[in-house]
Structure formats: structure tokens, C-alpha cells
Scaffold this motif. Structure first.
Motif, PDB file in Angstrom:
ATOM      1  N   ILE A 258       0.754  -1.191   0.050  1.00 39.51           N
ATOM      2  CA  ILE A 258      -0.069   0.130  -0.042  1.00 39.51           C
ATOM      3  C   ILE A 258       0.612   1.202   0.084  1.00 39.51           C
ATOM      4  O   ILE A 258       0.558   2.308  -0.743  1.00 39.51           O
ATOM      5  CB  ILE A 258      -1.063  -0.207   1.178  1.00 39.51           C
ATOM      6  N   ALA A 259       2.188   1.237   0.685  1.00 41.78           N
ATOM      7  CA  ALA A 259       2.642   2.393   0.628  1.00 41.78           C
ATOM      8  C   ALA A 259       3.601   2.622  -0.448  1.00 41.78           C
ATOM      9  O   ALA A 259       3.756   3.810  -0.892  1.00 41.78           O
ATOM     10  CB  ALA A 259       3.936   2.236   1.728  1.00 41.78           C
ATOM     11  N   ALA A 260       3.930   1.662  -1.300  1.00 37.66           N
ATOM     12  CA  ALA A 260       4.336   1.609  -2.684  1.00 37.66           C
ATOM     13  C   ALA A 260       3.279   2.102  -3.346  1.00 37.66           C
ATOM     14  O   ALA A 260       3.712   3.102  -4.231  1.00 37.66           O
ATOM     15  CB  ALA A 260       4.861   0.330  -3.144  1.00 37.66           C
ATOM     16  N   VAL A 261       2.090   1.932  -3.441  1.00 38.44           N
ATOM     17  CA  VAL A 261       1.200   2.457  -4.451  1.00 38.44           C
ATOM     18  C   VAL A 261       0.905   3.969  -3.956  1.00 38.44           C
ATOM     19  O   VAL A 261       0.914   4.689  -4.770  1.00 38.44           O
ATOM     20  CB  VAL A 261      -0.387   1.746  -3.837  1.00 38.44           C
ATOM     21  N   ARG A 262       1.083   4.300  -2.704  1.00 35.88           N
ATOM     22  CA  ARG A 262       0.777   5.772  -2.271  1.00 35.88           C
ATOM     23  C   ARG A 262       1.884   6.483  -2.794  1.00 35.88           C
ATOM     24  O   ARG A 262       1.860   7.810  -3.334  1.00 35.88           O
ATOM     25  CB  ARG A 262       0.525   5.879  -0.902  1.00 35.88           C
ATOM     26  N   ARG A 263       3.230   6.015  -2.874  1.00 38.83           N
ATOM     27  CA  ARG A 263       4.421   6.804  -3.152  1.00 38.83           C
ATOM     28  C   ARG A 263       4.125   6.885  -4.839  1.00 38.83           C
ATOM     29  O   ARG A 263       4.478   7.936  -5.484  1.00 38.83           O
ATOM     30  CB  ARG A 263       5.615   6.108  -3.103  1.00 38.83           C
ATOM     31  N   TRP A 264       3.891   5.912  -5.444  1.00 45.39           N
ATOM     32  CA  TRP A 264       3.585   6.140  -6.945  1.00 45.39           C
ATOM     33  C   TRP A 264       2.484   7.114  -7.273  1.00 45.39           C
ATOM     34  O   TRP A 264       2.658   8.033  -8.282  1.00 45.39           O
ATOM     35  CB  TRP A 264       3.298   4.613  -7.629  1.00 45.39           C
ATOM     36  N   ALA A 265       1.515   6.975  -6.515  1.00 46.65           N
ATOM     37  CA  ALA A 265       0.149   8.009  -7.017  1.00 46.65           C
ATOM     38  C   ALA A 265       0.728   9.488  -6.430  1.00 46.65           C
ATOM     39  O   ALA A 265       0.284  10.243  -7.379  1.00 46.65           O
ATOM     40  CB  ALA A 265      -0.851   7.738  -5.892  1.00 46.65           C
ATOM     41  N   SER A 266       1.481   9.801  -5.668  1.00 44.55           N
ATOM     42  CA  SER A 266       2.209  10.903  -5.397  1.00 44.55           C
ATOM     43  C   SER A 266       2.997  11.523  -6.277  1.00 44.55           C
ATOM     44  O   SER A 266       3.314  12.515  -6.411  1.00 44.55           O
ATOM     45  CB  SER A 266       2.967  11.262  -3.852  1.00 44.55           C
ATOM     46  N   GLU A 267       3.741  10.546  -7.148  1.00 45.13           N
ATOM     47  CA  GLU A 267       4.570  10.848  -8.206  1.00 45.13           C
ATOM     48  C   GLU A 267       3.679  12.052  -9.307  1.00 45.13           C
ATOM     49  O   GLU A 267       4.523  12.672 -10.141  1.00 45.13           O
ATOM     50  CB  GLU A 267       5.039   9.968  -9.069  1.00 45.13           C
ATOM     51  N   ALA A 268       2.473  11.771  -9.108  1.00 47.10           N
ATOM     52  CA  ALA A 268       1.811  12.810 -10.145  1.00 47.10           C
ATOM     53  C   ALA A 268       1.786  13.992  -9.636  1.00 47.10           C
ATOM     54  O   ALA A 268       0.701  14.959 -10.062  1.00 47.10           O
ATOM     55  CB  ALA A 268       0.366  12.217 -10.537  1.00 47.10           C
ATOM     56  N   GLY A 269       2.167  14.468  -8.800  1.00 52.36           N
ATOM     57  CA  GLY A 269       2.099  15.735  -8.218  1.00 52.36           C
ATOM     58  C   GLY A 269       1.464  15.610  -6.782  1.00 52.36           C
ATOM     59  O   GLY A 269       1.742  14.755  -6.201  1.00 52.36           O
ATOM     60  N   ASP A 270       0.769  16.896  -6.330  1.00 49.88           N
ATOM     61  CA  ASP A 270       0.218  17.055  -5.171  1.00 49.88           C
ATOM     62  C   ASP A 270      -1.160  16.293  -5.100  1.00 49.88           C
ATOM     63  O   ASP A 270      -1.711  16.106  -4.006  1.00 49.88           O
ATOM     64  CB  ASP A 270       0.034  18.254  -4.485  1.00 49.88           C
ATOM     65  N   LEU A 271      -1.462  15.746  -6.058  1.00 51.24           N
ATOM     66  CA  LEU A 271      -2.666  14.984  -6.500  1.00 51.24           C
ATOM     67  C   LEU A 271      -3.158  13.903  -5.222  1.00 51.24           C
ATOM     68  O   LEU A 271      -3.881  14.096  -4.590  1.00 51.24           O
ATOM     69  CB  LEU A 271      -3.151  14.768  -7.704  1.00 51.24           C
ATOM     70  N   GLY A 272      -2.252  12.754  -5.534  1.00 48.37           N
ATOM     71  CA  GLY A 272      -2.360  11.693  -4.816  1.00 48.37           C
ATOM     72  C   GLY A 272      -3.673  11.034  -5.005  1.00 48.37           C
ATOM     73  O   GLY A 272      -4.091  10.397  -4.230  1.00 48.37           O
ATOM     74  N   PRO A 304     -14.594   5.442  -6.666  1.00 49.34           N
ATOM     75  CA  PRO A 304     -14.066   5.595  -5.354  1.00 49.34           C
ATOM     76  C   PRO A 304     -12.663   5.815  -5.454  1.00 49.34           C
ATOM     77  O   PRO A 304     -11.811   5.156  -4.951  1.00 49.34           O
ATOM     78  CB  PRO A 304     -14.362   4.192  -4.913  1.00 49.34           C
ATOM     79  N   PHE A 305     -12.263   6.924  -6.110  1.00 49.50           N
ATOM     80  CA  PHE A 305     -10.805   7.428  -6.226  1.00 49.50           C
ATOM     81  C   PHE A 305     -10.766   8.270  -4.591  1.00 49.50           C
ATOM     82  O   PHE A 305     -11.813   8.601  -4.204  1.00 49.50           O
ATOM     83  CB  PHE A 305     -10.613   8.220  -7.128  1.00 49.50           C
ATOM     84  N   THR A 306      -9.546   8.371  -4.137  1.00 50.30           N
ATOM     85  CA  THR A 306      -9.429   8.864  -2.627  1.00 50.30           C
ATOM     86  C   THR A 306      -9.941  10.103  -2.682  1.00 50.30           C
ATOM     87  O   THR A 306     -10.896  10.446  -1.597  1.00 50.30           O
ATOM     88  CB  THR A 306      -8.136   8.759  -2.479  1.00 50.30           C
ATOM     89  N   GLN A 307      -9.655  11.147  -3.497  1.00 48.29           N
ATOM     90  CA  GLN A 307     -10.205  12.586  -3.425  1.00 48.29           C
ATOM     91  C   GLN A 307     -11.841  12.558  -3.605  1.00 48.29           C
ATOM     92  O   GLN A 307     -12.586  13.124  -2.675  1.00 48.29           O
ATOM     93  CB  GLN A 307      -9.723  13.486  -4.464  1.00 48.29           C
ATOM     94  N   ALA A 308     -12.542  11.397  -4.447  1.00 48.79           N
ATOM     95  CA  ALA A 308     -13.766  11.448  -4.460  1.00 48.79           C
ATOM     96  C   ALA A 308     -14.446  11.183  -2.943  1.00 48.79           C
ATOM     97  O   ALA A 308     -15.384  11.591  -2.459  1.00 48.79           O
ATOM     98  CB  ALA A 308     -14.276  10.642  -5.560  1.00 48.79           C
ATOM     99  N   LEU A 309     -13.758  10.169  -2.315  1.00 49.91           N
ATOM    100  CA  LEU A 309     -14.286   9.756  -1.073  1.00 49.91           C
ATOM    101  C   LEU A 309     -14.159  10.662   0.028  1.00 49.91           C
ATOM    102  O   LEU A 309     -15.104  10.697   0.993  1.00 49.91           O
ATOM    103  CB  LEU A 309     -13.495   8.582  -0.827  1.00 49.91           C
ATOM    104  N   GLU A 310     -13.243  11.529  -0.202  1.00 45.38           N
ATOM    105  CA  GLU A 310     -12.908  12.666   0.812  1.00 45.38           C
ATOM    106  C   GLU A 310     -13.741  13.795   0.657  1.00 45.38           C
ATOM    107  O   GLU A 310     -14.376  14.523   1.587  1.00 45.38           O
ATOM    108  CB  GLU A 310     -11.789  13.131   0.811  1.00 45.38           C
ATOM    109  N   ASN A 311     -14.176  14.031  -0.657  1.00 44.84           N
ATOM    110  CA  ASN A 311     -14.865  15.063  -1.124  1.00 44.84           C
ATOM    111  C   ASN A 311     -16.099  14.786  -1.977  1.00 44.84           C
ATOM    112  O   ASN A 311     -16.117  14.871  -3.321  1.00 44.84           O
ATOM    113  CB  ASN A 311     -14.202  16.225  -1.999  1.00 44.84           C
ATOM    114  N   PRO A 312     -17.101  14.142  -1.447  1.00 39.15           N
ATOM    115  CA  PRO A 312     -18.359  13.682  -2.325  1.00 39.15           C
ATOM    116  C   PRO A 312     -18.940  14.898  -3.074  1.00 39.15           C
ATOM    117  O   PRO A 312     -18.955  16.011  -2.609  1.00 39.15           O
ATOM    118  CB  PRO A 312     -19.293  13.106  -1.317  1.00 39.15           C
TER     119      PRO A 312
END
Length: 338
Positions: A258-272, A304-312
Motif C-alpha cells: 500500500i505504501a508503494a502504491v501511495r508513493r507512485w500515486a504521489s509522483e503525479a504531483g500533489d494530487l495523490g 471511489p478514487f481517494t479524493q472523491a471519497l474525501e469530497n463527495p
């Protein structure tokens, strides 16, 4: 109308992990989506057998309409992957012949609706639709989802036919059109749906409210498998969706994965902004959105992307999501607040 309680913030915070752990789709069924966009010149399909409609009833699935027959197929993608699926032929209340795609639980084991398989998740979602939506509800969804909604519940869906131009580059185009029960004579509904998915979400919802009947309850069903339809959506909308996918192999420590996935996702900038699919064998498929505009699209806000879950999405209501991760999600589109 009875509705479930909305998710708590604790539930929302746990969902990225649930997506990584809970969506276990048996056998090689997770690869079905790859066949939709298979471009390999040797991709082909093979009819395995034709069975009576009673075979589907024996699986535990409860269709709304009598089933005439079930045709089982094997899809060879040309990449060394064989995929199994079924096409159900039935007639609706008006006597019109229709088709719908269903998924086996495991290759070679029939259509048993085992927990965590596609058809079991569709079965529970159909039950939620029957319990928590009105009979005159109108569902928006991609054409294959729309056909399953109608087949399992009888609810009206829009649109319900595939657009031939969405498969322009696929060697399996004719098979998918056959599986869909024929191509749409009018492709505009499918094109419009694709354009809404690629638009800014709040603008898309405003357009939907203007375009569709205001006197009917409106719902949108999304499925994680919709990510395998990106080629269709892009072909019909004319918009390139800023999404990237990466496979992460099994790891001895799920937290490290999961940590590896999050690191990869953060490579797209601050979006994550990412979504994770567990696959058999312990690996995962991770999807990340690479632009801020991409994170604002209706597709990204419904899934169910992470930002959509945080901000319906505002002026929507979460009616249902699959218990084994958020594989299937239903949003009610509410009237805009004045």
C-alpha cells in the motif's frame, strides 16, 4: 423510500485500504476488462456451449425476466490470457429480445454466485436497487452495466445499447456488438454519456438535470470495471482521460504494498488521487489521475478514487456500494439546491 445511512468519515478513511483488501474477484475474472480493449491482431472468441435458462437460475441469480438461454464464451486476447463470460438471451415485458453479459465465478466452474465474485456483487446490488429506489427510477450507466440493471431489476436505464464507433479499433468489435444485442441505431445517447463522464463533474450534473426528465428519480451506477472501458469513453467523447495504471506484484507485507502504491500515486504531483484493485495472487492494479482537471471529471468523482471519497459530489446521495470494496456504487442525483 427507505435509504441506507450515508458513510461515516471513518468509513471514508478506511476505503482505500478496503479497496486494496476487499475486492477479491475469483479466478482470472479481473482480466475480463482487458478483453474489451484488446488490440492484439490474434484476439478472437470461441463459443463453448449453449445452456438452458435454468442454468442461470441454479446459480442463485434472480433475474427480473425469464431467461431463454445462456451462451458461454472464451475470449483469447492474444496475450496468453483466456477469459470466460456468458451472454444471456431473454425477453422483456414487451416481448422484445434482449441480451446481457454475465460473468462466471471461476473458469470451468459455471456461474455459481460465490461471495466476492462479480455476479454475487451484482446480485446484492440488484437487491439494493429493488429495496432503495423507486420503480420509476431512471438509471444512467455504461451500456453493459445498464443492461444488467434492467435484466436483474427491470428498472429503466439510459442508454442501454453499445455504440459501434466506440469499438473502432478493436478486433473483437463484432463480438461485443453481438454480446450487446446489436449496436445502437442512434449513437448520440452513448456519446452524450461519454461526454458527461469527461466533463467537470458539477457542470455535467447541471447538464444532466436539464437534459433528463425532472419528474423522475435519477441515479448513476458506476463500476470499477468502467476503467476498462476508457477506450470506448475516449473514442465517443473525443477526450483523452488523464489516467495511468500500474501493476504492483504480490508483496510479503500488505502495508509495504500500500505504501508503494501511495508513493507512485504521489509522483503525479500533489494530487495523490488514486484507486486500487486487488487481483488474485496478491498483486494489485492501481490507477492514478495525473491532472487537477482529471480529478474534477464526473468519472473521477463518481468512482471511489481517494479524493472523491474525501469530497463527495454536492447534491448527490450515496445509495449503495458493494460490501467487498466499492466495486459497484450507486449515486442518486438530487435536484440542485436553490
Amino acid at each position: 423510500m427507505k435509504k441506507p445511512n450515508p458513510l461515516s468519515m471513518a468509513d471514508l478513511n478506511r476505503l482505500p485500504l478496503l479497496l486494496g483488501l476487499g475486492l477479491v474477484l475469483a479466478g482470472s475474472a479481473w482480466m475480463i476488462g482487458n478483453a474489451w480493449k484488446a488490440q492484439h491482431p490474434s484476439a478472437r472468441h470461441e463459443l463453448l456451449d449453449i445452456r438452458p435458462g435454468s442454468d442461470l437460475r441454479d446459480s442463485g441469480i434472480s433475474p427480473r425476466f425469464p431467461v431463454e438461454r445462456l451462451s458461454n464464451y472464451r475470449i483469447e486476447t492474444g496475450r496468453g490470457v483466456d477469459i470466460r463470460l456468458g451472454i444471456v438471451d431473454y425477453r422483456d415485458d414487451a416481448g422484445q429480445a434482449r441480451s446481457v453479459i454475465v460473468y462466471p465465478a471461476n473458469p470451468g466452474t459455471g456461474l455459481a454466485a460465490e461471495p466476492g465474485t462479480r455476479m454475487s456483487l451484482w446480485g446484492s446490488t440488484a437487491q439494493a436497487i429493488r429495496e432503495h429506489t423507486q420503480e420509476d427510477a431512471l438509471f444512467l450507466s455504461w451500456w453493459d452495466n445498464a443492461q444488467r440493471i434492467h435484466f436483474l431489476t427491470g428498472r429503466e436505464t439510459w442508454p442501454r445499447q453499445a455504440a459501434r464507433s466506440g469499438f473502432a479499433d478493436s478486433p473483437l468489435r463484432d463480438f461485443w456488438i453481438k454480446a450487446a444485442g446489436g449496436a445502437a441505431r442512434d449513437e448520440q445517447p452513448a456519446i452524450q454519456l461519454a461526454k458527461w463522464l469527461t466533463m467537470d463533474a458539477e457542470q455535467a450534473l447541471a447538464d444532466i438535470r436539464r437534459a433528463l426528465p425532472s419528474n423522475r428519480p435519477l441515479y448513476w451506477l458506476v463500476c470499477v470495471d468502467d476503467l476498462a472501458r476508457l477506450g470506448e469513453i475516449e473514442a465517443l467523447s473525443g477526450v483523452k482521460i488523464p489516467l495511468e495504471m500500474r501493476y504492483f506484484p504480490p508483496a510479503p507485507n500488505i502495508h509495504a504494498q500500500i505504501a508503494a502504491v501511495r508513493r507512485w500515486a504521489s509522483e503525479a504531483g500533489d494530487l495523490g488521487n488514486y484507486l486500487v484493485q486487488q487481483i488474485p495472487g496478491g498483486g494489485v492494479k492501481a490507477w492514478r489521475i495525473t491532472t487537477e482537471a482529471g480529478s474534477r471529471t464526473l468519472l473521477a468523482r463518481l468512482l471511489p478514487f481517494t479524493q472523491a471519497l474525501e469530497n463527495p459530489l454536492p447534491d448527490t446521495h450515496l445509495v449503495h456500494q458493494s460490501t467487498w470494496g466499492a466495486y459497484l456504487v450507486i449515486h442518486e442525483i438530487l435536484p440542485a439546491r436553490t
